[in-house]
Design a protein around this motif. Sequence first.
Motif, PDB file in Angstrom:
ATOM      1  N   PRO A   1       0.819  -1.240   0.132  1.00 26.31           N
ATOM      2  CA  PRO A   1      -0.051  -0.071   0.030  1.00 26.31           C
ATOM      3  C   PRO A   1       0.878   1.196   0.093  1.00 26.31           C
ATOM      4  CG  PRO A   1      -0.756  -1.395   1.561  1.00 26.31           C
ATOM      5  CD  PRO A   1       0.584  -2.012   1.264  1.00 26.31           C
ATOM      6  N   VAL A   2       0.479   2.321  -0.752  1.00 24.47           N
ATOM      7  CA  VAL A   2       0.984   3.673  -0.692  1.00 24.47           C
ATOM      8  C   VAL A   2       0.099   4.411  -0.637  1.00 24.47           C
ATOM      9  CG1 VAL A   2       2.271   5.252  -2.349  1.00 24.47           C
ATOM     10  CG2 VAL A   2       2.680   2.603  -2.584  1.00 24.47           C
ATOM     11  N   ALA A   3       0.390   5.575   0.122  1.00 34.94           N
ATOM     12  CA  ALA A   3      -0.683   6.986   0.292  1.00 34.94           C
ATOM     13  C   ALA A   3      -1.216   7.279  -0.750  1.00 34.94           C
ATOM     14  CB  ALA A   3      -0.179   7.530   1.389  1.00 34.94           C
ATOM     15  N   GLY A   4      -2.513   7.970  -0.712  1.00 32.45           N
ATOM     16  CA  GLY A   4      -3.024   8.487  -2.059  1.00 32.45           C
ATOM     17  C   GLY A   4      -3.545   7.726  -3.222  1.00 32.45           C
ATOM     18  N   LEU A   5      -4.271   8.450  -4.019  1.00 26.46           N
ATOM     19  CA  LEU A   5      -4.777   7.631  -5.137  1.00 26.46           C
ATOM     20  C   LEU A   5      -3.847   7.251  -6.100  1.00 26.46           C
ATOM     21  CD1 LEU A   5      -7.701  10.396  -6.272  1.00 26.46           C
ATOM     22  CD2 LEU A   5      -8.039   7.907  -5.519  1.00 26.46           C
ATOM     23  N   ASP A   6      -4.116   6.145  -7.031  1.00 23.26           N
ATOM     24  CA  ASP A   6      -3.238   5.855  -7.846  1.00 23.26           C
ATOM     25  C   ASP A   6      -2.715   6.819  -8.771  1.00 23.26           C
ATOM     26  OD1 ASP A   6      -1.931   3.689  -9.546  1.00 23.26           O
ATOM     27  OD2 ASP A   6      -3.371   4.088 -10.825  1.00 23.26           O
ATOM     28  N   PRO A   7      -1.574   7.206  -9.234  1.00 27.85           N
ATOM     29  CA  PRO A   7      -1.502   8.425 -10.103  1.00 27.85           C
ATOM     30  C   PRO A   7      -1.989   8.155 -11.231  1.00 27.85           C
ATOM     31  CG  PRO A   7       0.638   7.331  -8.892  1.00 27.85           C
ATOM     32  CD  PRO A   7      -0.409   6.499  -8.481  1.00 27.85           C
ATOM     33  N   GLU A   8      -2.104   7.144 -11.786  1.00 26.17           N
ATOM     34  CA  GLU A   8      -2.926   7.039 -13.216  1.00 26.17           C
ATOM     35  C   GLU A   8      -4.475   6.669 -13.316  1.00 26.17           C
ATOM     36  OE1 GLU A   8      -0.606   4.120 -15.421  1.00 26.17           O
ATOM     37  OE2 GLU A   8       1.157   4.475 -14.074  1.00 26.17           O
ATOM     38  N   ARG A   9      -4.755   6.592 -11.758  1.00 22.24           N
ATOM     39  CA  ARG A   9      -6.498   6.268 -11.708  1.00 22.24           C
ATOM     40  C   ARG A   9      -6.951   4.986 -12.180  1.00 22.24           C
ATOM     41  NH1 ARG A   9      -9.146  10.825  -9.318  1.00 22.24           N
ATOM     42  NH2 ARG A   9     -10.936   9.410  -8.949  1.00 22.24           N
ATOM     43  N   ARG A  10      -5.898   4.121 -12.251  1.00 25.52           N
ATOM     44  CA  ARG A  10      -6.304   2.751 -12.745  1.00 25.52           C
ATOM     45  C   ARG A  10      -7.362   2.222 -11.928  1.00 25.52           C
ATOM     46  NH1 ARG A  10      -0.309   0.290 -12.736  1.00 25.52           N
ATOM     47  NH2 ARG A  10      -0.329   1.477 -10.798  1.00 25.52           N
ATOM     48  N   SER A  11      -8.438   1.473 -12.823  1.00 22.13           N
ATOM     49  CA  SER A  11      -9.070   0.718 -11.997  1.00 22.13           C
ATOM     50  C   SER A  11      -8.606  -0.513 -11.093  1.00 22.13           C
ATOM     51  CB  SER A  11     -10.199   0.031 -12.703  1.00 22.13           C
ATOM     52  OG  SER A  11     -11.094   0.937 -13.497  1.00 22.13           O
ATOM     53  N   TYR A  12      -9.170  -0.673  -9.995  1.00 26.32           N
ATOM     54  CA  TYR A  12      -8.687  -1.680  -8.974  1.00 26.32           C
ATOM     55  C   TYR A  12      -7.640  -1.285  -8.033  1.00 26.32           C
ATOM     56  CZ  TYR A  12     -11.412  -4.806 -12.154  1.00 26.32           C
ATOM     57  OH  TYR A  12     -12.453  -5.385 -12.637  1.00 26.32           O
ATOM     58  N   PHE A  13      -7.177  -0.317  -8.442  1.00 24.75           N
ATOM     59  CA  PHE A  13      -5.912   0.184  -7.708  1.00 24.75           C
ATOM     60  C   PHE A  13      -6.021   1.001  -6.350  1.00 24.75           C
ATOM     61  CE2 PHE A  13      -4.031  -1.574 -11.011  1.00 24.75           C
ATOM     62  CZ  PHE A  13      -2.626  -2.018 -10.872  1.00 24.75           C
ATOM     63  N   SER A  14      -6.977   2.035  -6.422  1.00 25.08           N
ATOM     64  CA  SER A  14      -7.310   2.656  -5.369  1.00 25.08           C
ATOM     65  C   SER A  14      -8.397   2.427  -4.360  1.00 25.08           C
ATOM     66  CB  SER A  14      -7.780   4.359  -5.939  1.00 25.08           C
ATOM     67  OG  SER A  14      -6.591   4.663  -6.495  1.00 25.08           O
ATOM     68  N   ARG A  15      -8.096   2.493  -3.036  1.00 23.84           N
ATOM     69  CA  ARG A  15      -9.162   2.144  -2.083  1.00 23.84           C
ATOM     70  C   ARG A  15      -9.060   2.742  -0.936  1.00 23.84           C
ATOM     71  NH1 ARG A  15      -6.553  -3.942  -2.586  1.00 23.84           N
ATOM     72  NH2 ARG A  15      -7.099  -4.119  -4.697  1.00 23.84           N
ATOM     73  N   ALA A  16      -9.884   2.737   0.094  1.00 27.30           N
ATOM     74  CA  ALA A  16     -10.024   3.272   1.344  1.00 27.30           C
ATOM     75  C   ALA A  16     -11.026   2.428   2.295  1.00 27.30           C
ATOM     76  CB  ALA A  16     -10.992   4.583   1.147  1.00 27.30           C
ATOM     77  N   THR A  17     -10.876   2.358   3.566  1.00 28.33           N
ATOM     78  CA  THR A  17     -11.490   1.371   4.337  1.00 28.33           C
ATOM     79  C   THR A  17     -12.274   2.129   5.188  1.00 28.33           C
ATOM     80  OG1 THR A  17      -9.502  -0.150   4.088  1.00 28.33           O
ATOM     81  CG2 THR A  17     -11.155  -0.523   6.030  1.00 28.33           C
ATOM     82  N   LEU A  18     -13.392   1.450   5.541  1.00 35.14           N
ATOM     83  CA  LEU A  18     -14.542   1.955   6.419  1.00 35.14           C
ATOM     84  C   LEU A  18     -14.828   0.668   7.445  1.00 35.14           C
ATOM     85  CD1 LEU A  18     -18.132   2.097   6.044  1.00 35.14           C
ATOM     86  CD2 LEU A  18     -16.321   2.424   4.002  1.00 35.14           C
ATOM     87  N   ARG A  19     -15.320   0.807   8.729  1.00 28.58           N
ATOM     88  CA  ARG A  19     -15.792  -0.343   9.499  1.00 28.58           C
ATOM     89  C   ARG A  19     -17.188   0.235  10.116  1.00 28.58           C
ATOM     90  NH1 ARG A  19     -10.156  -0.449   9.296  1.00 28.58           N
ATOM     91  NH2 ARG A  19      -9.428  -2.587   9.005  1.00 28.58           N
TER      92      ARG A  19
END
Length: 197
Positions: free
Chosen positions: A102-120
């Motif tokens: 994991p790397v902080a921030g959005l995927d630089p290329e905004r590729r599908s499946y790469f950017s995430r955030a978690t809630l509980r």
Amino acid sequence: MSSVESLDTKLEVIVVPVSDVDRAKAFYERLGWRLDQTPPGVVQFTPHGSGCSVQFGPSLTAATPGSSTAYLIVSDLEAARDALVGVGVEVGDIFHVGPDGPVAGLDPERRSYFSRATLRDPDGNTWLMQEITTRLPGRVEGGLTSFGSASDLASALRRAADAHGEHEKRTGARDDDWPDWYAAYMVSEQSGAKPPE
């Protein structure tokens, strides 16, 4: 005799283990999910644009409260996170999957499946929001295209408009058949097929 490969089966409900039904109900209402009519002892919510619902209740499962993990798919992760935070839902920071984890921030290329955030939820059941705008090949059956909400459709139209602008730059001519091009582009995004040229 039909084969299992052609059996039309849809995922309908996921049971979420909770310890306090009223507290869980208040949380899922805050997410903006639709509260469905159910038999007594069952609480069911359906996320906006989803064909699958979640259920919980005092005796629906013996699973440990908080032990569930599921994915929520969004077309714009930043907007989804901002909306949830705006109604008081605690959402983790956006991150993307890099080659070393994991790397902080959005995927630089905004590729599908790469950017995430978690809630509980209050019991700790984990919802991993994942940004998907283009499906991998074979993930959507040939040519079937649907949008679960007006906002998903609007996002798809904006992406098609941007791609169509690039198409017109490449060809050096105005494309009067843009509705057909948009349609082909939007279907290719969802099915993982090659987009129109």
